[in-house]
Write a protein that holds these residues in place. Structure first.
Motif, PDB file in Angstrom:
ATOM      1  N   HIS A  82      56.202  11.817  15.056  1.00 14.21           N
ATOM      2  CA  HIS A  82      55.703  11.664  13.497  1.00 14.21           C
ATOM      3  C   HIS A  82      54.927  12.738  12.855  1.00 14.21           C
ATOM      4  O   HIS A  82      54.097  13.101  13.487  1.00 14.21           O
ATOM      5  CB  HIS A  82      55.040  10.194  13.408  1.00 14.21           C
ATOM      6  CG  HIS A  82      53.972  10.064  14.148  1.00 14.21           C
ATOM      7  ND1 HIS A  82      52.451  10.560  13.824  1.00 14.21           N
ATOM      8  CD2 HIS A  82      53.503   9.868  15.687  1.00 14.21           C
ATOM      9  CE1 HIS A  82      51.552  10.201  14.567  1.00 14.21           C
ATOM     10  NE2 HIS A  82      52.176  10.020  15.562  1.00 14.21           N
ATOM     11  N   ASP A  93      48.219  15.073  17.049  1.00 14.98           N
ATOM     12  CA  ASP A  93      48.951  13.774  17.228  1.00 14.98           C
ATOM     13  C   ASP A  93      50.322  13.721  16.295  1.00 14.98           C
ATOM     14  O   ASP A  93      50.148  13.721  15.040  1.00 14.98           O
ATOM     15  CB  ASP A  93      47.870  12.868  16.837  1.00 14.98           C
ATOM     16  CG  ASP A  93      48.269  11.345  16.843  1.00 14.98           C
ATOM     17  OD1 ASP A  93      49.686  11.289  17.034  1.00 14.98           O
ATOM     18  OD2 ASP A  93      47.648  10.521  16.795  1.00 14.98           O
ATOM     19  N   GLY A  94      51.324  13.471  16.784  1.00 12.55           N
ATOM     20  CA  GLY A  94      52.694  13.117  16.277  1.00 12.55           C
ATOM     21  C   GLY A  94      53.417  14.393  16.173  1.00 12.55           C
ATOM     22  O   GLY A  94      54.446  14.579  16.681  1.00 12.55           O
ATOM     23  N   GLU A 127      53.994   6.354  11.329  1.00 12.09           N
ATOM     24  CA  GLU A 127      53.754   5.619  12.537  1.00 12.09           C
ATOM     25  C   GLU A 127      52.280   5.139  12.731  1.00 12.09           C
ATOM     26  O   GLU A 127      52.031   3.978  13.337  1.00 12.09           O
ATOM     27  CB  GLU A 127      53.853   6.723  13.617  1.00 12.09           C
ATOM     28  CG  GLU A 127      53.688   6.678  15.211  1.00 12.09           C
ATOM     29  CD  GLU A 127      52.614   6.332  15.689  1.00 12.09           C
ATOM     30  OE1 GLU A 127      52.265   6.065  16.692  1.00 12.09           O
ATOM     31  OE2 GLU A 127      51.531   6.957  14.994  1.00 12.09           O
ATOM     32  N   GLU A 128      51.392   5.924  12.254  1.00  7.70           N
ATOM     33  CA  GLU A 128      49.956   5.688  12.158  1.00  7.70           C
ATOM     34  C   GLU A 128      49.587   4.195  11.636  1.00  7.70           C
ATOM     35  O   GLU A 128      48.653   3.689  12.059  1.00  7.70           O
ATOM     36  CB  GLU A 128      49.098   6.776  11.547  1.00  7.70           C
ATOM     37  CG  GLU A 128      49.307   8.009  12.342  1.00  7.70           C
ATOM     38  CD  GLU A 128      48.472   8.091  13.581  1.00  7.70           C
ATOM     39  OE1 GLU A 128      48.059   7.009  14.043  1.00  7.70           O
ATOM     40  OE2 GLU A 128      48.648   9.130  14.279  1.00  7.70           O
ATOM     41  N   HIS A 189      53.966  14.103  23.203  1.00  7.52           N
ATOM     42  CA  HIS A 189      52.736  13.513  22.517  1.00  7.52           C
ATOM     43  C   HIS A 189      51.346  14.000  23.301  1.00  7.52           C
ATOM     44  O   HIS A 189      51.563  14.216  24.560  1.00  7.52           O
ATOM     45  CB  HIS A 189      52.870  12.092  22.407  1.00  7.52           C
ATOM     46  CG  HIS A 189      52.045  11.702  21.309  1.00  7.52           C
ATOM     47  ND1 HIS A 189      50.672  11.398  21.129  1.00  7.52           N
ATOM     48  CD2 HIS A 189      52.553  10.945  20.077  1.00  7.52           C
ATOM     49  CE1 HIS A 189      50.410  11.027  20.049  1.00  7.52           C
ATOM     50  NE2 HIS A 189      51.209  10.996  19.241  1.00  7.52           N
ATOM     51  N   HIS A 354      53.322   4.185  20.771  1.00  4.79           N
ATOM     52  CA  HIS A 354      53.981   5.083  20.250  1.00  4.79           C
ATOM     53  C   HIS A 354      55.492   4.786  19.650  1.00  4.79           C
ATOM     54  O   HIS A 354      56.042   3.791  20.034  1.00  4.79           O
ATOM     55  CB  HIS A 354      54.198   6.405  21.159  1.00  4.79           C
ATOM     56  CG  HIS A 354      52.775   6.858  21.695  1.00  4.79           C
ATOM     57  ND1 HIS A 354      52.181   7.783  20.816  1.00  4.79           N
ATOM     58  CD2 HIS A 354      52.166   6.728  22.786  1.00  4.79           C
ATOM     59  CE1 HIS A 354      51.014   7.990  21.713  1.00  4.79           C
ATOM     60  NE2 HIS A 354      51.037   7.446  22.853  1.00  4.79           N
TER      61      HIS A 354
HETATM   62 ZN   LIG Z   1      50.884   9.810  17.502  1.00  5.74          ZN
END
Ligand SMILES: [Zn+2]
Length: 415
Positions: A82, A93-94, A127-128, A189, A354
């Motif tokens: 993401h 992150d992502g 996603e978050e 990730h 995830h």
């Molecule tokens: Zn993530």
């Protein structure tokens, strides 16, 4: 023949180029789902993909599906994660999982390799869950875990619905573009925890996303004057709650060294310093890969006394989820890739959620972790060395090449 590797310098530049969309003054990133920054980074990602001759399509939740055609029509090898972040999140992150796919396609194109199967790079919307709850919204709809109409109605803090934000972003696509099949789904990730760094390992081979359970405990006492009520005549909900918590720590701590448990929310009422607390509400959340252990946690919570020190004790289960195991065939392939490259690694569970945990429900999937410096993530200090990022992408590239060279009808199967 030497292993084909990705271009580390280009990867580093790409990580920093993506971080420019929403970069904060402390070198973090704020790129909430479907925000102006997210729409801009989507445009950049799209342009990068189209430059490589990929076809970019959007599904009905705005998830981006960029595909490099293969010699055969499919099913594709899929790499995804993401591009959205939390507020004041990090640069890795992502986005690392999406950039991994981009760098792999760049490497294939640069080498003049026409893949046997299509190679698809995905950016899952929201996603978050930092702007619209819940997290993993788009992958959850794909997996049939969330109701699409309900998700479209979710509002952000300003009252804008997800559906409205999606429509105005220009990234609303069609259900026909949803990903429904894949030779494998791979997600790189950052670990978001301290284990790989502490053990000085480069690669985490993720075999599952741990199961979890969350309970709310309510302790009810009586409010009285803090100065005039003798200690032996009180029904103090906070003192009863702290005794319960101490007992829970002893009993949960004795279960299994791999169990993690958190009492992250507590409210004390009426929260006045001259009044004995009459009500305390707190959460107990526990995670373990072995659902037997999670069930033992539940048994302990269910066995709490109905009353303690003159106070009432009530428990209610807020929610839970079972451990999601990744596809053994894809996991073996990734493990083999790390071995081939000579990178240190270990098999580990993901304690965080995830997109891959939902995708695993309908596509053969696996995840790869790279170390997080000081275990930090979801903050501006979030850091993974470029070298570790490069190793992670190389593991994915090696696994992708193995998938592309294996025969149709390979042993990989969805579990
Ligand atoms: Zn993530």
């Amino acid at each position: 023949m030497p292993n084909l590797l990705v271009n580390g310098e280009r990867l580093k530049d790409t990580i920093e180029a993506f971080a420019d969309f929403g970069r904060t003054d402390q070198n973090g990133v704020t790129r909430l789902s479907l925000s102006e920054e997210d729409v801009k980074v989507r445009g950049y990602f799209r342009a990068c993909c189209e430059q490589l001759g990929m076809t970019v399509q959007m599904d009905d939740l705005g998830t981006m599906v960029a595909t490099l055609a293969g010699e055969e029509p499919g099913p594709p090898v899929v790499i995804g994660s993401h591009l959205d972040t939390v507020k004041k999140g990090g640069r890795f992150d992502g986005v690392l999982g999406v950039i991994a796919g981009l760098e792999i396609v760049r490497t294939l194109v640069e080498q003049g390799i026409k893949p046997r199967l299509p190679v698809t790079v995905m950016n899952f919307t929201n996603e978050e869950g930092a702007r619209f709850e819940p997290s993993m919204m788009a992958s959850g709809v794909l997996a049939g875990k969330f109701d699409k109409a309900a998700m479209l109605n979710k509002q952000d803090a300003a009252g804008i619905t997800f559906g409205e934000a999606l429509a105005s972003s220009g990234y609303a696509g069609e259900a026909a573009h949803r990903i429904t099949e894949a030779a494998a789904y791979l997600e790189l990730h950052i670990e978001q925890g301290p284990v790989l760094e502490k053990e000085q390992l480069s690669i985490g081979l993720v075999d599952c996303v741990v199961g979890m359970v969350c309970y709310e405990i309510e302790v009810t006492g009586e409010s009285d004057h803090a100065g005039t009520t003798p200690m032996d005549m009180r029904k103090d909900a906070l003192f009863a709650a702290t005794d319960l918590i101490t007992e829970l720590r002893v009993r949960l701590g004795a279960l299994d060294s791999g169990l993690v448990y958190t009492m992250g929310r507590m409210n004390v009422y009426p929260s006045i310093h001259t009044v004995i607390p009459n009500r305390v509400v707190f959460t107990v959340e526990a995670r373990h890969k072995d659902m037997e252990v999670v069930r033992e946690v539940e048994a302990i919570l269910q066995s709490l006394p109905a009353g303690l020190e003159g106070c009432g004790v009530q428990r209610s289960k807020l929610w839970g989820r079972d451990t999601v195991w990744f596809d053994p065939g894809v996991c073996a392939l990734v493990e083999q890739a790390a071995h081939t490259l000579g990178y240190s690694s270990k098999i580990m569970a993901s304690g965080a959620g995830h997109d891959a945990q939902f995708v695993a429900g309908f596509l053969p999937s696996a995840m790869v972790f790279v170390p997080s410096v000081n275990g930090k993530s979801h903050c501006e200090e979030e850091l993974t060395s470029y070298e570790d990022c490069e190793k992670g992408v190389n593991v994915l590239l090696t696994a992708v090449l193995a998938l592309l060279s294996s025969e149709v009808g390979s042993p990989l199967s969805s579990t």
